[in-house]
Design an enzyme around this catalytic site. Structure first.
Site, PDB file in Angstrom:
ATOM      1  CB  CYS A   1      -0.930  -0.006   1.206  1.00  0.00           C
ATOM      2  SG  CYS A   1      -2.154  -1.324   1.157  1.00  0.00           S
ATOM      3  NE  ARG A  15      -1.282  -0.956  -3.567  1.00  0.00           N
ATOM      4  CZ  ARG A  15      -2.410  -1.549  -3.206  1.00  0.00           C
ATOM      5  NH1 ARG A  15      -3.573  -1.052  -3.587  1.00  0.00           N
ATOM      6  NH2 ARG A  15      -2.393  -2.630  -2.453  1.00  0.00           N
TER       7      ARG A  15
END
Length: 381
Positions: A223, A284
């Site tokens: 992530c 992200r």
């Protein structure tokens, strides 16, 4: 000292709740989401551990040490009471177990047993975690997450016992043979330390966890997929203030000492930092309620480690956030956190160790941490 970290975080929660659009997601829980947001925190205000809910500081510390160790198996975490990655490993175990049943093969714990489905025992998540903690064989089989963060940070591209074909013999009489090779990969953290020490103005001081060739082998793609560092020279006055605060002789100096009659070499002889270090991480996908407070504290700790190891002072911490979301089952918790009044930020104390890979849990102290009670929320996996 004001706490801008909690206030900025609360403003982000408000923004997602007011501007966010309903979206589906991989977990099936559903989210309210906005496209992007930037958080910027002045590290001189204190260590950015949120105070509007009690944070799991042991988890922050152990996970970062786990990353820096290059570990990708959850056993270390579970043995230290950290189960933030356990649901991802358990998901793989359940998927394999259920698939084995569908194929007429069953297993008891981690062993195949018979073709009788009534003899199969699927471990609960709690039983699974206990087995990971105490059974090394089970942990090796089911605790592995694939080439996640630690592998990419300190061993990008590494491999073990890979078949390679090499030439053995003379140029005129080559003989191609197959050999087994092992490579430790690229240690991106070591590269960062080297550049900070020797090329502090380099624009390529960065680390990536987004290894496209290995995404499909990870239990969960990263992530927070990359971070970068930036340095700037301290002014004479800034170095002088550090000298006064850190040096016994400096404390008795009179305020009338100026840059004109105070020689620069005094700073260098006293090992006074000459640069300020800042860090920006790129993410992200942001679980704003559960994950983001963890990410803030983790990258703040990493920034302090880099600064200590390169004799710099900490500057600014920035989160470059994309797909910023609140899960639908976290909305009430977010509203509760927004209503709470921030407290003064904690302080961080780091023991000086020989290198960035030498830090242990006992070297990291969170001091004067005060907070509101914890707010629980389910992890969506």
């Amino acid at each position: 000292m004001s706490n801008g970290v909690d206030k900025s975080y609360q403003e982000l929660l408000k923004r997602v709740l007011s501007e966010g659009k309903l979206r589906g997601d991989r977990t099936g829980t559903g989210t309210i989401s906005i496209f992007s947001h930037t958080l910027e925190m002045d590290m001189t205000d204190g260590f950015p551990l949120l105070t509007t809910k009690k944070m799991f500081t042991n988890g922050v510390i152990h996970e970062l040490l786990w990353f820096l160790n290059g570990d990708t198996n959850i056993q270390y975490l579970v043995q230290n009471g950290v189960n933030i990655w356990t649901p991802d490993a358990y998901r793989g175990y359940v998927h394999y177990f259920d698939g084995a049943l569908e194929n007429g093969v069953t297993m008891l714990n981690n062993e195949f047993k018979s073709n009788n489905p009534h003899e199969a025992i699927k471990l609960t998540k709690e039983q699974f975690s206990e087995n990971i903690k105490t059974d090394n064989v089970f942990a090796k089989k089911w605790g592995e997450l694939g080439p996640v963060y630690g592998k990419q940070w300190v061993g990008w591209g590494s491999y073990e016992d890979r078949d390679d074909y090499v030439q053995n013999g003379s140029v005129t009489s080559p003989n191609i043979i197959k050999v087994k090779r092992t490579w430790s990969g690229i240690n991106q953290i070591e590269q960062v330390i080297d550049k900070l020490k020797n090329k502090p103005e380099d624009r390529r001081i960065m680390v990536s966890a987004w290894n496209v060739a290995e995404i499909d082998k990870m239990a969960l793609p990263p992530c927070h997929w990359a971070f970068e560092l930036y340095t700037e020279e301290l002014t004479h006055d800034e170095r002088f203030e550090i000298y006064k605060d850190a040096n016994v002789g400096g404390r008795v100096l009179q305020d009338h000492i100026t840059a004109i009659n105070f020689k620069q070499f005094h700073f260098d002889e006293a090992n006074i930092p000459s640069r300020r270090l800042s860090l920006k991480w790129h993410q992200r996908s942001v679980d704003t309620f559960l994950g983001l407070p963890f990410n803030i504290a983790s990258y703040a700790l990493l920034l302090h480690m880099f600064a200590q190891q390169t004799n710099m002072v900490v500057g600014t911490l920035v989160g470059d956030l994309t797909n910023v979301h609140i899960y639908k089952n976290h909305i009430e918790q977010c509203e509760e956190q927004i209503s709470r009044e921030p407290m003064e930020l904690a302080k961080l104390e780091l023991n000086k160790v020989d290198g960035i890979f030498s830090y242990t849990f006992d070297d990291i102290k969170i001091m004067d941490y005060k907070s509101h009670p914890p707010i629980k929320g389910e992890i969506s996996v």
